[in-house]
Design an enzyme around this catalytic site. Structure first.
Site, PDB file in Angstrom:
ATOM      1  N   GLU A 151      31.423  37.893  20.999  1.00 60.87           N
ATOM      2  CA  GLU A 151      32.463  37.050  20.402  1.00 60.87           C
ATOM      3  C   GLU A 151      32.284  36.933  18.889  1.00 60.87           C
ATOM      4  O   GLU A 151      32.480  35.877  18.300  1.00 60.87           O
ATOM      5  CB  GLU A 151      32.486  35.675  21.070  1.00 60.87           C
ATOM      6  CG  GLU A 151      32.795  35.763  22.557  1.00 60.87           C
ATOM      7  CD  GLU A 151      33.024  34.425  23.232  1.00 60.87           C
ATOM      8  OE1 GLU A 151      32.755  33.385  22.591  1.00 60.87           O
ATOM      9  OE2 GLU A 151      33.471  34.416  24.395  1.00 60.87           O
ATOM     10  N   GLU A 176      32.150  38.391  30.111  1.00 64.52           N
ATOM     11  CA  GLU A 176      32.024  36.974  30.454  1.00 64.52           C
ATOM     12  C   GLU A 176      33.240  36.610  31.282  1.00 64.52           C
ATOM     13  O   GLU A 176      34.369  36.935  30.909  1.00 64.52           O
ATOM     14  CB  GLU A 176      31.968  36.079  29.208  1.00 64.52           C
ATOM     15  CG  GLU A 176      30.607  35.926  28.599  1.00 64.52           C
ATOM     16  CD  GLU A 176      30.577  34.857  27.511  1.00 64.52           C
ATOM     17  OE1 GLU A 176      31.277  33.812  27.660  1.00 64.52           O
ATOM     18  OE2 GLU A 176      29.865  35.042  26.512  1.00 64.52           O
TER      19      GLU A 176
END
Length: 256
Positions: free
Chosen positions: A63, A140
């Site tokens: 991220e 994720e």
């Protein structure tokens, strides 16, 4: 020691180096040291862990904010992937991208061997069609929150419960979350994906979602719901006891 246990148990590991690159997520993040230390740190990590058969992928970032940077994003990704290949030609590089299609648009995703998508099951089909040659992974997934053995009635989604516990019915989560069944359905629909890494296996100290702050962007909202001070994300609680969700994943991932 963790990797030694994974070797013995036959668990596969995505070994991850960085949570940020040059662009800061928090005031005192690794971005302050990235330029000077990224190569040394990445090479040291790979040299430390590359003889563990449990490790299947080297992740160069999760991220990271350069997903939206057209120039530096792809440049840094290529640099880090080259380091991975230099230290260990036998394994592939990956990264977890939560800004789909940002990492596709600026071609950052084109600079890793396996493209990880965070919390984007409804876009798997589109991502496959857009870049058919990509190898994809749910890096994720889900992000449901719950307390072991707690069942609130009536069954309803709520922002916060006054008990500071979270129902085990898998209805509660942050804005990016979704029930495990959604991921199961999309993975079955798109077998091109390698599989998923659920967030998360175990509860952990910090991020007491949905109490006392949800993520690092809340900027100071931490611990407003003390004594809640640990996450509710896990399939297993802080004491090592399985929650209900543990058995759901066991039914999907094993023969039991």
């Amino acid at each position: 020691e963790q990797l030694e246990f994974c070797d013995k148990l036959g668990l596969v590991v995505l070994d991850e180096a960085f949570d940020c690159w040059e662009m800061a997520k928090v005031p005192n993040g690794y971005n302050k040291f990235f330029t000077a230390w990224h190569e040394r740190d990445l090479r040291d990590m790979i040299r430390r862990d590359r003889n563990h058969p449990s490790v299947i992928l080297w992740s160069i970032g999760n991220e990271i904010l350069e997903q939206g940077n057209k120039k530096r994003g792809p440049e840094i990704a290529r640099l880090l992937t080259d380091i991975c290949h230099d230290e260990d030609p036998s394994r592939l590089s990956t990264a977890g991208f939560n800004y789909y299609p940002g990492s596709y648009n600026n071609r950052l995703a084109h600079e890793v061997d396996v493209v990880g998508l965070n919390y984007k099951p409804m876009f798997y089909g589109e991502a496959i069609d857009r870049e058919p040659e990509f190898v994809l992974l749910g890096s994720e997934t889900s992000s449901c929150v719950s307390s072991r053995g707690v069942y609130h009635l009536p069954i309803e989604a709520y922002l916060k419960h006054p008990s500071l516990q979270v129902t085990s019915y898998d209805l509660i989560g942050p804005k990016w979350a979704y029930p495990p069944d959604v991921e199961f359905m999309q993975l079955a629909k798109h077998p091109r994906l390698l599989g998923e890494f659920v967030w998360t296996g175990f509860d952990y100290l910090g991020e007491p979602t949905p109490h006392g702050g949800q993520d690092n962007s809340t900027d100071g909202y931490w611990n407003s719901d003390w004594p809640s001070r640990s996450s509710y994300f896990g399939c297993v609680d802080l004491c090592g006891f399985p929650k209900d969700r543990f058995y759901m994943y066991q039914s999907q991932w094993t023969a039991e």
